[in-house]
Every structure is written in structure tokens, then in C-alpha cells.
Design an enzyme around this catalytic site. Structure first.
Site, PDB file in Angstrom:
ATOM      1  N   LYS A  41      67.452  13.716  35.765  1.00 27.73           N
ATOM      2  CA  LYS A  41      66.738  14.976  35.539  1.00 27.73           C
ATOM      3  C   LYS A  41      66.441  15.140  34.056  1.00 27.73           C
ATOM      4  CE  LYS A  41      67.592  19.652  36.962  1.00 27.73           C
ATOM      5  NZ  LYS A  41      68.623  20.521  37.502  1.00 27.73           N
ATOM      6  N   ARG A  90      76.370  35.006  40.087  1.00 25.75           N
ATOM      7  CA  ARG A  90      75.364  36.036  39.827  1.00 25.75           C
ATOM      8  C   ARG A  90      75.136  36.924  41.035  1.00 25.75           C
ATOM      9  NH1 ARG A  90      71.142  31.678  37.764  1.00 25.75           N
ATOM     10  NH2 ARG A  90      72.123  30.744  39.578  1.00 25.75           N
ATOM     11  N   SER A 127      68.267  29.609  33.836  1.00 24.37           N
ATOM     12  CA  SER A 127      67.517  28.823  32.847  1.00 24.37           C
ATOM     13  C   SER A 127      66.152  28.431  33.400  1.00 24.37           C
ATOM     14  CB  SER A 127      68.291  27.560  32.474  1.00 24.37           C
ATOM     15  OG  SER A 127      69.526  27.888  31.907  1.00 24.37           O
TER      16      SER A 127
END
Ligand code: PNS
Length: 161
Positions: A41, A90, A127
Site C-alpha cells: 500500500k 470511533r 486519515s
């Protein structure tokens, strides 16, 4: 001495990450923020850039250091005497996968995972979303440490040239 790791991609670090790292720094003697090196990645920021951003944004916590790792997180923990992994949650949607990883990691080496609910102010921040919005010209500076917001703006300007 208690030593925990906050692992992640941090491409780039957000105020949500910093919230979790700072709170972990208050709970453990030592916290290592560990950036995963993933050869499959290619990120927007290089590993060195991410480490530099993490070091400058965590400098207010003397017990926090930044490092990179590749391979299994449990192996990194074993090699560095780390007994706990700290993860931010989150929303409920984070929980399924995080629970799976925590159980897998515990089964592998016995390393514990502690979940910290992120501040509601950052519960929608990731992000990837920040990069997407910034790429299309949206203002995300309020979701990032100043130095990261500047570095992101710089990346986008350079890519547009
Ligand atoms: O910021 P991210 O991308 O959500 O972080 C994910 C990370 C780096 C914590 C996770 O992918 C990881 O631990 N990778 C290392 C490889 C590993 O140990 N895989 C098995 C997990 S059970």
C-alpha cells in the site's frame, strides 16, 4: 514499567490519533506509536514523513516515541517488551474488526488490547476521509495538527503541479 503501543498507518496522523495517543500517555509509563510499513500500500506520506510528523506532534508527551514496524504487530510487541496495544474506537462500526484483531492477537501471544473511545469531536475523522476531502479542495485543517495540515496542503499543491 508499563509500555503500550498505539499502532496504525498514520497516513497522516489526525487530531483523532493524537487524542488517543495523549490519553494513552497518561495511562502508561511509556507509549510507542508504531507505524505499519505495508509494502502493498503506497501511502500519500512516506514512512519517514509520518514518523517526523508523529515526533513533532507528540513532543509534549516525553514518554511517547515513534517507530515503524513490518510483519505482525504481536511480534513487534514481543521484541520490545510491550504488553498492551491501545486502539481508539470511533464508533460501533470500528468495534467488529477491532475485536477480531484483539482476539487474534491475544490468542497468538497473550498481548492485551485496550480500547479507548475517541473523543466525540473526532468520531468521524479518518486519515483516508481527510485526504479525500483535502484532495477535492475541502478544508480539513481543524481536524489536523497544524504541522500536518501544512504538510497535507503541500502534498496536494505539489501533486497538482
Ligand atoms: O491505521 P490502521 O491502518 O487501521 O492500522 C491497522 C494496524 C496497523 C493496527 C493493523 O493492520 C496491524 O496490526 N497490522 C500489522 C499486521 C498484523 O499484525 N496483522 C494481524 C492483525 S490480527
Amino acid at each position: 514499567m508499563t509500555h503500550a503501543v498505539c499502532p496504525g498507518s498514520f497516513d497522516p496522523p489526525t487530531l483523532g490519533h493524537l487524542d488517543v495517543i495523549g490519553r494513552a500517555a497518561g495511562l502508561f509509563d511509556r507509549v510507542t506509536v508504531a507505524v505499519l510499513v505495508n509494502p502493498d500500500k503506497k501511502g500519500m506520506f512516506s514512512i519517514e514523513e509520518r514518523l517526523e510528523l508523529l515526533r513533532s506532534t507528540t513532543s509534549q508527551w516525553p514518554n511517547v516515541t515513534a517507530d515503524s514496524f513490518h510483519g505482525l504487530l504481536v511480534d513487534y510487541c514481543a521484541a520490545n517488551g510491550i504488553a498492551a496495544i491501545v486502539k481508539g474506537i470511533r464508533a460501533v462500526s470500528d468495534f467488529d474488526y477491532e475485536l477480531q484483531m484483539a482476539q487474534m492477537n491475544h490468542g497468538l501471544t497473550g498481548v492485551e488490547t485496550l480500547f479507548l473511545p475517541t473523543s466525540p469531536a473526532y468520531s468521524f475523522v479518518s486519515s483516508s476521509l481527510v485526504k479525500q476531502v483535502a484532495n477535492y479542495g475541502g478544508d480539513v485543517a481543524h481536524l489536523l495538527p497544524d504541522v500536518v495540515a501544512a504538510a497535507l496542503a503541500d502534498k496536494i499543491t505539489t501533486a497538482g503541479r
